[in-house]
Design a protein around this motif. Structure first.
Motif, PDB file in Angstrom:
ATOM      1  N   ARG A 118       0.838  -1.198   0.000  1.00  0.00           N
ATOM      2  CA  ARG A 118       0.000   0.000   0.000  1.00  0.00           C
ATOM      3  C   ARG A 118       0.878   1.255   0.000  1.00  0.00           C
ATOM      4  O   ARG A 118       1.858   1.329   0.747  1.00  0.00           O
ATOM      5  CB  ARG A 118      -0.859  -0.060   1.261  1.00  0.00           C
ATOM      6  CG  ARG A 118      -1.867   1.048   1.463  1.00  0.00           C
ATOM      7  CD  ARG A 118      -2.551   0.808   2.800  1.00  0.00           C
ATOM      8  NE  ARG A 118      -3.374   1.921   3.196  1.00  0.00           N
ATOM      9  CZ  ARG A 118      -4.700   1.938   3.121  1.00  0.00           C
ATOM     10  NH1 ARG A 118      -5.351   0.897   2.671  1.00  0.00           N
ATOM     11  NH2 ARG A 118      -5.380   2.997   3.500  1.00  0.00           N
ATOM     12  N   TYR A 119       0.535   2.237  -0.828  1.00  0.00           N
ATOM     13  CA  TYR A 119       1.219   3.529  -0.837  1.00  0.00           C
ATOM     14  C   TYR A 119       0.342   4.554  -0.124  1.00  0.00           C
ATOM     15  O   TYR A 119      -0.863   4.626  -0.387  1.00  0.00           O
ATOM     16  CB  TYR A 119       1.503   3.979  -2.276  1.00  0.00           C
ATOM     17  CG  TYR A 119       2.647   3.209  -2.894  1.00  0.00           C
ATOM     18  CD1 TYR A 119       3.956   3.681  -2.806  1.00  0.00           C
ATOM     19  CD2 TYR A 119       2.426   1.989  -3.522  1.00  0.00           C
ATOM     20  CE1 TYR A 119       5.010   2.963  -3.337  1.00  0.00           C
ATOM     21  CE2 TYR A 119       3.477   1.263  -4.057  1.00  0.00           C
ATOM     22  CZ  TYR A 119       4.765   1.751  -3.962  1.00  0.00           C
ATOM     23  OH  TYR A 119       5.808   1.032  -4.478  1.00  0.00           O
ATOM     24  N   GLU A 120       0.948   5.304   0.787  1.00  0.00           N
ATOM     25  CA  GLU A 120       0.194   6.306   1.547  1.00  0.00           C
ATOM     26  C   GLU A 120       0.949   7.626   1.580  1.00  0.00           C
ATOM     27  O   GLU A 120       2.187   7.646   1.650  1.00  0.00           O
ATOM     28  CB  GLU A 120      -0.031   5.833   2.993  1.00  0.00           C
ATOM     29  CG  GLU A 120      -1.063   4.726   3.113  1.00  0.00           C
ATOM     30  CD  GLU A 120      -1.289   4.324   4.564  1.00  0.00           C
ATOM     31  OE1 GLU A 120      -0.741   5.004   5.472  1.00  0.00           O
ATOM     32  OE2 GLU A 120      -1.993   3.329   4.795  1.00  0.00           O
ATOM     33  N   VAL A 121       0.186   8.725   1.568  1.00  0.00           N
ATOM     34  CA  VAL A 121       0.788  10.060   1.698  1.00  0.00           C
ATOM     35  C   VAL A 121       0.913  10.361   3.194  1.00  0.00           C
ATOM     36  O   VAL A 121      -0.044  10.221   3.952  1.00  0.00           O
ATOM     37  CB  VAL A 121      -0.077  11.138   1.012  1.00  0.00           C
ATOM     38  CG1 VAL A 121       0.579  12.505   1.163  1.00  0.00           C
ATOM     39  CG2 VAL A 121      -0.291  10.800  -0.454  1.00  0.00           C
ATOM     40  N   THR A 122       2.107  10.759   3.615  1.00  0.00           N
ATOM     41  CA  THR A 122       2.352  11.037   5.030  1.00  0.00           C
ATOM     42  C   THR A 122       2.152  12.528   5.326  1.00  0.00           C
ATOM     43  O   THR A 122       1.906  13.327   4.428  1.00  0.00           O
ATOM     44  CB  THR A 122       3.788  10.640   5.420  1.00  0.00           C
ATOM     45  OG1 THR A 122       4.697  11.552   4.780  1.00  0.00           O
ATOM     46  CG2 THR A 122       4.111   9.216   5.003  1.00  0.00           C
ATOM     47  N   ILE A 157      -2.723   1.198  -8.231  1.00  0.00           N
ATOM     48  CA  ILE A 157      -2.222  -0.121  -8.693  1.00  0.00           C
ATOM     49  C   ILE A 157      -0.829  -0.420  -8.122  1.00  0.00           C
ATOM     50  O   ILE A 157      -0.122  -1.305  -8.587  1.00  0.00           O
ATOM     51  CB  ILE A 157      -2.196  -0.195 -10.235  1.00  0.00           C
ATOM     52  CG1 ILE A 157      -1.340   0.946 -10.827  1.00  0.00           C
ATOM     53  CG2 ILE A 157      -3.605  -0.202 -10.805  1.00  0.00           C
ATOM     54  CD1 ILE A 157      -0.992   0.761 -12.295  1.00  0.00           C
ATOM     55  N   GLN A 158      -0.423   0.311  -7.103  1.00  0.00           N
ATOM     56  CA  GLN A 158       0.851   0.098  -6.399  1.00  0.00           C
ATOM     57  C   GLN A 158       2.071   0.119  -7.335  1.00  0.00           C
ATOM     58  O   GLN A 158       2.982  -0.682  -7.186  1.00  0.00           O
ATOM     59  CB  GLN A 158       0.848  -1.239  -5.618  1.00  0.00           C
ATOM     60  CG  GLN A 158      -0.084  -1.287  -4.446  1.00  0.00           C
ATOM     61  CD  GLN A 158      -1.496  -1.698  -4.825  1.00  0.00           C
ATOM     62  OE1 GLN A 158      -1.696  -2.490  -5.721  1.00  0.00           O
ATOM     63  NE2 GLN A 158      -2.480  -1.152  -4.135  1.00  0.00           N
ATOM     64  N   CYS A 159       2.070   1.051  -8.303  1.00  0.00           N
ATOM     65  CA  CYS A 159       3.223   1.117  -9.211  1.00  0.00           C
ATOM     66  C   CYS A 159       4.391   1.862  -8.587  1.00  0.00           C
ATOM     67  O   CYS A 159       5.547   1.690  -8.985  1.00  0.00           O
ATOM     68  CB  CYS A 159       2.822   1.767 -10.538  1.00  0.00           C
ATOM     69  SG  CYS A 159       2.381   3.520 -10.389  1.00  0.00           S
ATOM     70  N   GLY A 160       4.122   2.746  -7.603  1.00  0.00           N
ATOM     71  CA  GLY A 160       5.191   3.451  -6.904  1.00  0.00           C
ATOM     72  C   GLY A 160       5.723   4.683  -7.605  1.00  0.00           C
ATOM     73  O   GLY A 160       6.676   5.309  -7.130  1.00  0.00           O
ATOM     74  N   CYS A 172       4.956   7.001   1.408  1.00  0.00           N
ATOM     75  CA  CYS A 172       5.641   5.797   1.900  1.00  0.00           C
ATOM     76  C   CYS A 172       4.990   4.547   1.319  1.00  0.00           C
ATOM     77  O   CYS A 172       3.804   4.552   0.970  1.00  0.00           O
ATOM     78  CB  CYS A 172       5.635   5.741   3.427  1.00  0.00           C
ATOM     79  SG  CYS A 172       4.024   5.382   4.136  1.00  0.00           S
ATOM     80  N   HIS A 173       5.785   3.521   1.221  1.00  0.00           N
ATOM     81  CA  HIS A 173       5.302   2.226   0.740  1.00  0.00           C
ATOM     82  C   HIS A 173       5.198   1.293   1.948  1.00  0.00           C
ATOM     83  O   HIS A 173       6.202   0.940   2.548  1.00  0.00           O
ATOM     84  CB  HIS A 173       6.285   1.659  -0.290  1.00  0.00           C
ATOM     85  CG  HIS A 173       5.829   0.346  -0.875  1.00  0.00           C
ATOM     86  ND1 HIS A 173       6.694  -0.536  -1.461  1.00  0.00           N
ATOM     87  CD2 HIS A 173       4.596  -0.219  -0.956  1.00  0.00           C
ATOM     88  CE1 HIS A 173       6.014  -1.590  -1.878  1.00  0.00           C
ATOM     89  NE2 HIS A 173       4.744  -1.426  -1.591  1.00  0.00           N
ATOM     90  N   LYS A 174       3.986   0.940   2.300  1.00  0.00           N
ATOM     91  CA  LYS A 174       3.787   0.017   3.423  1.00  0.00           C
ATOM     92  C   LYS A 174       3.671  -1.399   2.878  1.00  0.00           C
ATOM     93  O   LYS A 174       2.906  -1.650   1.944  1.00  0.00           O
ATOM     94  CB  LYS A 174       2.511   0.381   4.184  1.00  0.00           C
ATOM     95  CG  LYS A 174       2.640   1.608   5.054  1.00  0.00           C
ATOM     96  CD  LYS A 174       1.423   1.761   5.926  1.00  0.00           C
ATOM     97  CE  LYS A 174       1.612   2.871   6.951  1.00  0.00           C
ATOM     98  NZ  LYS A 174       0.397   3.074   7.751  1.00  0.00           N
ATOM     99  N   HIS A 175       4.446  -2.295   3.456  1.00  0.00           N
ATOM    100  CA  HIS A 175       4.324  -3.689   3.049  1.00  0.00           C
ATOM    101  C   HIS A 175       4.425  -4.561   4.280  1.00  0.00           C
ATOM    102  O   HIS A 175       4.911  -4.128   5.330  1.00  0.00           O
ATOM    103  CB  HIS A 175       5.385  -4.080   2.016  1.00  0.00           C
ATOM    104  CG  HIS A 175       6.767  -3.621   2.384  1.00  0.00           C
ATOM    105  ND1 HIS A 175       7.465  -4.148   3.435  1.00  0.00           N
ATOM    106  CD2 HIS A 175       7.559  -2.662   1.840  1.00  0.00           C
ATOM    107  CE1 HIS A 175       8.635  -3.547   3.522  1.00  0.00           C
ATOM    108  NE2 HIS A 175       8.724  -2.639   2.583  1.00  0.00           N
ATOM    109  N   ARG A 176       3.970  -5.764   4.170  1.00  0.00           N
ATOM    110  CA  ARG A 176       3.992  -6.698   5.299  1.00  0.00           C
ATOM    111  C   ARG A 176       5.410  -7.264   5.417  1.00  0.00           C
ATOM    112  O   ARG A 176       5.875  -7.969   4.505  1.00  0.00           O
ATOM    113  CB  ARG A 176       2.971  -7.804   5.022  1.00  0.00           C
ATOM    114  CG  ARG A 176       2.849  -8.815   6.113  1.00  0.00           C
ATOM    115  CD  ARG A 176       1.621  -9.682   5.894  1.00  0.00           C
ATOM    116  NE  ARG A 176       0.428  -9.020   6.391  1.00  0.00           N
ATOM    117  CZ  ARG A 176      -0.798  -9.525   6.292  1.00  0.00           C
ATOM    118  NH1 ARG A 176      -0.988 -10.672   5.694  1.00  0.00           N
ATOM    119  NH2 ARG A 176      -1.832  -8.876   6.783  1.00  0.00           N
ATOM    120  N   PRO A 177       6.127  -6.991   6.511  1.00  0.00           N
ATOM    121  CA  PRO A 177       7.537  -7.417   6.598  1.00  0.00           C
ATOM    122  C   PRO A 177       7.737  -8.922   6.405  1.00  0.00           C
ATOM    123  O   PRO A 177       8.664  -9.338   5.716  1.00  0.00           O
ATOM    124  CB  PRO A 177       7.956  -6.976   8.011  1.00  0.00           C
ATOM    125  CG  PRO A 177       7.037  -5.848   8.341  1.00  0.00           C
ATOM    126  CD  PRO A 177       5.731  -6.184   7.683  1.00  0.00           C
TER     127      PRO A 177
END
Length: 506
Positions: A118-122, A157-160, A172-177
């Motif tokens: 997931r990409y989120e604006v901080t 679409i999580q292209c970054g 930031c790019h949140k991912h499951r560690p």
């Protein structure tokens, strides 16, 4: 991805505490059931919650950790009465108990249900006039709300691309560690968004366990059963993986470590690198006679069980390319049992998947117990043994530099290369290594496509090799240096020709 390895986090402190307390139960408890039921209240002995929203959740998680550390399975959380903490204790209170798969387990109450991708604006967003994030988004998922960028997760679409162009690093790019370090895609999600492990795919490398910042993944332990076996008067002989150096503190030399193990109650201590010496000689000969001659297209090393499990599961056509040599752990155990047939053998190492290798039925392992450096630390603490104060007795000098080098990624490949150079001079060599399951997978894809003809391929599931195993105590870079020093200190760099290793067992 950033790594927590080698940092003494609260997650690690709690793991260690549980191992110490379980070892303490084995050493000192006269009323096991009651003492085990009391343990969560000793560990979580505070009223104000420290890590979770309540002490009750904290204790619930510790209870499941205790069960796994005792070699038991988790209790089902979907029942109103999942049973007592000690349910199934009788079956675990035997020293013959082996690990029952699945070895790696997610404790559901400890899982944070992290976003998978997931990409989120901080709050760092400056609401700039250019807002390039909006301009580069191929799906129009970014809009300005109250002067700040906002990402519509349904369109993203999580292209970054937005993150790459933001001048303030505000996205930031949140991912499951756990998922991002799993090279075989074994981490799935349950209906609550919590992580689950697909045991059909999992190869038990444990990288998910050491990457979870909530300590929600744990493996089963045999320390309780090992201590009970030692107390029963049985002869227990330890073999120690070469990655042990430096794992117990900078002042704990190999000789001092050997003395500490004897104080703990092990009758004899041998280097697992002995079995590695035998293996690298045999694999060197196989490479020269079969692969370099063109009889076989390529060969795969066999010492990392997670790499072999992955190869067999995902690339079954490579099975006949895997070395038939025994792994160093099994080869060393067989040597020990030949000399001491009435003894039990414990493998002390950095690796979680060795626990399953020891209990598999296809190739008898001759290994009765497997414990990690982290679990062994709990035993030392429970027994009150301070390794830095112990006087070194006899030296640890069983193996050559070649075998000791197996503890680091590339070490198997270089040991075989050294043996070929010494005993088969002039042989043309193509030797490569891959570390981390994602890289191993790429290497096997290339081999399958015919791009690795004439190659000997070493695979290590953990990035860095055995020194990065899930049961280690120190940072990987530091461990690599320690193994290099230990390798240099060997009396010989490569084994003697036709060395079966038996003469080294005294």
């Amino acid at each position: 991805m950033s790594s927590m390895r080698g940092i003494d986090t609260p997650v690690r402190q709690r793991r260690r505490r549980v191992f110490k307390e379980v070892a303490d139960l084995a050493y000192h408890s006269s009323n096991l059931k009651d003492d085990m039921e009391a343990l969560p209240y000793q560990i979580v002995d505070y009223e104000e919650p420290l890590y979770w929203e309540s002490v009750y959740r904290d204790r619930a998680i510790i209870r499941e950790r205790i069960r796994l550390a005792m070699g038991m399975s988790l209790r089902p959380e979907n029942r109103e009465h999942p049973g007592h903490l000690t349910q199934g204790l009788e079956e675990s209170n035997i020293d013959e108990k082996y690990y029952e798969p699945p070895l790696m387990q997610v404790i559901p109450s400890a899982c944070n249900a992290c976003p998978e991708n997931r990409y989120e604006v901080t709050s760092s967003c400056m609401g700039c006039v250019a807002h390039p994030c909006q301009s580069v988004c191929p799906k129009g998922a970014i809009s300005m709300v109250n002067g700040k960028s906002v990402i519509d997760q349904d369109k993203c679409i999580q292209c970054g691309k937005c993150r790459d162009v933001c001048p303030y690093d505000a996205i930031c790019h949140k991912h499951r560690p756990c998922k991002s370090v799993c090279g075989v895609n074994a981490i799935k999600s349950d209906r609550f968004g919590r992580a689950t492990i697909d045991s059909e795919i999992c190869v038990s490398c444990g990288q998910c366990m050491v990457s979870c910042p909530f300590g929600a993944i744990a493996d089963k332990s045999q320390i309780f059963q090992l201590i009970r076996a030692m107390q029963s008067g049985r002869r227990i002989i330890a073999q120690v993986a070469p990655a042990f150096v430096g794992q117990f503190g900078p002042k704990v030399t190999p000789d001092r470590f050997k003395a500490a193990l004897k104080e703990l109650g092990f009758e004899e201590i041998y280097e697992t690198a002995l079995g590695a010496d035998m293996g690298c000689m045999a694999e060197a000969e196989h490479y020269v006679k079969e692969v370099a001659s063109g009889n076989q297209s390529f060969a795969l090393t066999s010492c990392c069980p997670s790499w072999i499990m992955m190869a067999k599961n995902l690339f079954p056509e490579t099975i006949d390319k895997i070395s038939n040599e025994l792994t160093p752990m099994v080869a060393t155990a067989r040597m020990i049992k030949k000399k001491h047939p009435d003894a039990s053998v414990v493998f002390i190492g950095p690796c979680a998947s060795k626990k399953l290798e020891a209990s598999r039925k296809t190739v008898r392992s001759d290994v009765d117990f497997v414990i990690t450096f982290e679990e062994l630390t709990g035993m030392f603490e429970a027994k009150g043994i301070f390794l830095e104060e112990i006087e070194a007795m006899d030296a640890m000098q069983d193996a050559t530099g070649a075998g000791r080098g197996y503890g680091v990624a590339g070490g198997v490949a270089s040991a075989i290369e050294d043996c070929i150079r010494t005993y088969y001079p002039g042989t043309e060599m193509k030797i490569e290594h891959a570390e981390g399951l994602a890289e191993c997978r790429k290497m096997l894809l290339l081999a399958k496509a015919g791009k690795k003809e004439g190659c000997l391929i070493e695979g290590m599931a953990c990035p860095g090799g055995c020194v990065a195993g899930a049961g280690t105590n120190i940072a990987v870079a530091q461990a690599v240096k320690e193994v290099a020093k230990f390798k240099e200190a060997a009396l010989r760099s490569v084994p003697k020709a036709n060395d079966c290793g038996c003469c080294d067992i005294s």
